[in-house]
Design a protein around this motif. Structure first.
Motif, short mmCIF file in Angstrom:
data_model
loop_
_atom_site.label_atom_id
_atom_site.label_comp_id
_atom_site.label_asym_id
_atom_site.label_seq_id
_atom_site.Cartn_x
_atom_site.Cartn_y
_atom_site.Cartn_z
N PHE A 8 -22.72 -4.23 -19.23
CA PHE A 8 -22.07 -3.52 -18.13
C PHE A 8 -22.71 -2.15 -17.93
O PHE A 8 -22.84 -1.67 -16.81
CB PHE A 8 -20.57 -3.35 -18.40
CG PHE A 8 -19.77 -4.60 -18.27
CD1 PHE A 8 -19.80 -5.34 -17.10
CD2 PHE A 8 -18.98 -5.04 -19.31
CE1 PHE A 8 -19.06 -6.49 -16.96
CE2 PHE A 8 -18.23 -6.19 -19.20
CZ PHE A 8 -18.27 -6.93 -18.01
N GLN A 9 -23.09 -1.53 -19.02
CA GLN A 9 -23.69 -0.21 -18.93
C GLN A 9 -25.01 -0.28 -18.16
O GLN A 9 -25.27 0.55 -17.28
CB GLN A 9 -23.91 0.39 -20.31
CG GLN A 9 -24.35 1.84 -20.25
CD GLN A 9 -24.35 2.53 -21.60
OE1 GLN A 9 -24.20 1.88 -22.63
NE2 GLN A 9 -24.53 3.82 -21.60
N GLU A 10 -25.83 -1.26 -18.46
CA GLU A 10 -27.09 -1.42 -17.73
C GLU A 10 -26.83 -1.69 -16.25
O GLU A 10 -27.50 -1.14 -15.37
CB GLU A 10 -27.90 -2.57 -18.32
CG GLU A 10 -29.24 -2.76 -17.66
CD GLU A 10 -30.00 -3.96 -18.20
OE1 GLU A 10 -30.80 -4.52 -17.44
OE2 GLU A 10 -29.81 -4.34 -19.38
N ALA A 11 -25.82 -2.49 -15.96
CA ALA A 11 -25.46 -2.79 -14.56
C ALA A 11 -25.01 -1.52 -13.83
O ALA A 11 -25.39 -1.29 -12.68
CB ALA A 11 -24.37 -3.85 -14.51
N ALA A 12 -24.22 -0.70 -14.50
CA ALA A 12 -23.74 0.54 -13.88
C ALA A 12 -24.90 1.50 -13.63
O ALA A 12 -24.95 2.17 -12.59
CB ALA A 12 -22.68 1.19 -14.76
N GLN A 13 -25.83 1.57 -14.56
CA GLN A 13 -26.99 2.44 -14.38
C GLN A 13 -27.82 1.97 -13.20
O GLN A 13 -28.27 2.78 -12.39
CB GLN A 13 -27.82 2.47 -15.66
CG GLN A 13 -27.14 3.20 -16.78
CD GLN A 13 -27.80 2.98 -18.14
OE1 GLN A 13 -28.62 2.09 -18.32
NE2 GLN A 13 -27.42 3.80 -19.10
N GLU A 14 -28.02 0.67 -13.07
CA GLU A 14 -28.78 0.12 -11.95
C GLU A 14 -28.05 0.38 -10.63
O GLU A 14 -28.66 0.74 -9.63
CB GLU A 14 -29.01 -1.38 -12.15
CG GLU A 14 -29.84 -2.02 -11.08
CD GLU A 14 -31.31 -1.63 -11.12
OE1 GLU A 14 -31.96 -1.71 -10.08
OE2 GLU A 14 -31.80 -1.23 -12.20
N LEU A 15 -26.73 0.21 -10.64
CA LEU A 15 -25.94 0.48 -9.45
C LEU A 15 -26.09 1.94 -9.04
O LEU A 15 -26.29 2.25 -7.86
CB LEU A 15 -24.46 0.15 -9.69
CG LEU A 15 -23.50 0.45 -8.55
CD1 LEU A 15 -23.86 -0.36 -7.31
CD2 LEU A 15 -22.07 0.16 -8.99
N GLY A 16 -26.01 2.84 -9.99
CA GLY A 16 -26.18 4.26 -9.70
C GLY A 16 -27.53 4.54 -9.07
O GLY A 16 -27.63 5.28 -8.08
N ASP A 17 -28.57 3.93 -9.61
CA ASP A 17 -29.91 4.11 -9.04
C ASP A 17 -29.98 3.54 -7.62
O ASP A 17 -30.56 4.16 -6.73
CB ASP A 17 -30.96 3.41 -9.90
CG ASP A 17 -31.19 4.07 -11.24
OD1 ASP A 17 -30.77 5.24 -11.42
OD2 ASP A 17 -31.79 3.43 -12.13
N ALA A 70 -18.72 -1.34 -23.48
CA ALA A 70 -19.85 -1.16 -22.57
C ALA A 70 -19.39 -0.82 -21.15
O ALA A 70 -20.05 -0.07 -20.44
CB ALA A 70 -20.73 -2.40 -22.56
N GLY A 71 -18.27 -1.37 -20.72
CA GLY A 71 -17.77 -1.07 -19.38
C GLY A 71 -17.41 0.40 -19.24
O GLY A 71 -17.73 1.04 -18.22
#
Length: 95
Positions: A8-17, A70-71
């Protein structure tokens, strides 16, 4: 299109980018007053989520390595991107 992430953390970082360009354009369109309000609201969101994360790490020392947290870590990262975007636009106007 399906995109897979390790966490989830990787997904959130990608979303932010991915949203930063759109987010910054929206922030640029705000009046100075509304931009300052938005920046303050994003600071409050980040501070709240960061506080949750810090409490979690205090209660669960290995929280950063556990999938069930992770979320929350991802939300903190996303809130940081949103806060940073607003601050960058604000700094650009104040500079």
């Amino acid at each position: 299109m399906a995109v897979e992430f390790e966490s989830f953390q990787e997904a959130a970082q990608e979303l932010g980018d991915d949203i930063s360009t759109h987010d910054k354009a929206g922030l640029e369109a705000l009046s100075d007053t509304h931009l300052r309000e938005q920046a303050a609201a994003r600071d409050e969101l980040y501070d709240f989520v960061d506080g949750l994360w810090e409490k979690t790490k205090a209660d669960v020392p290995d929280a950063g390595a556990r999938d069930e947290y992770a979320g929350l870590a991802g939300l903190r990262d996303l809130a940081e991107v949103l806060r940073t975007n607003a601050q960058e636009i604000l700094d650009g106007r104040d500079g």
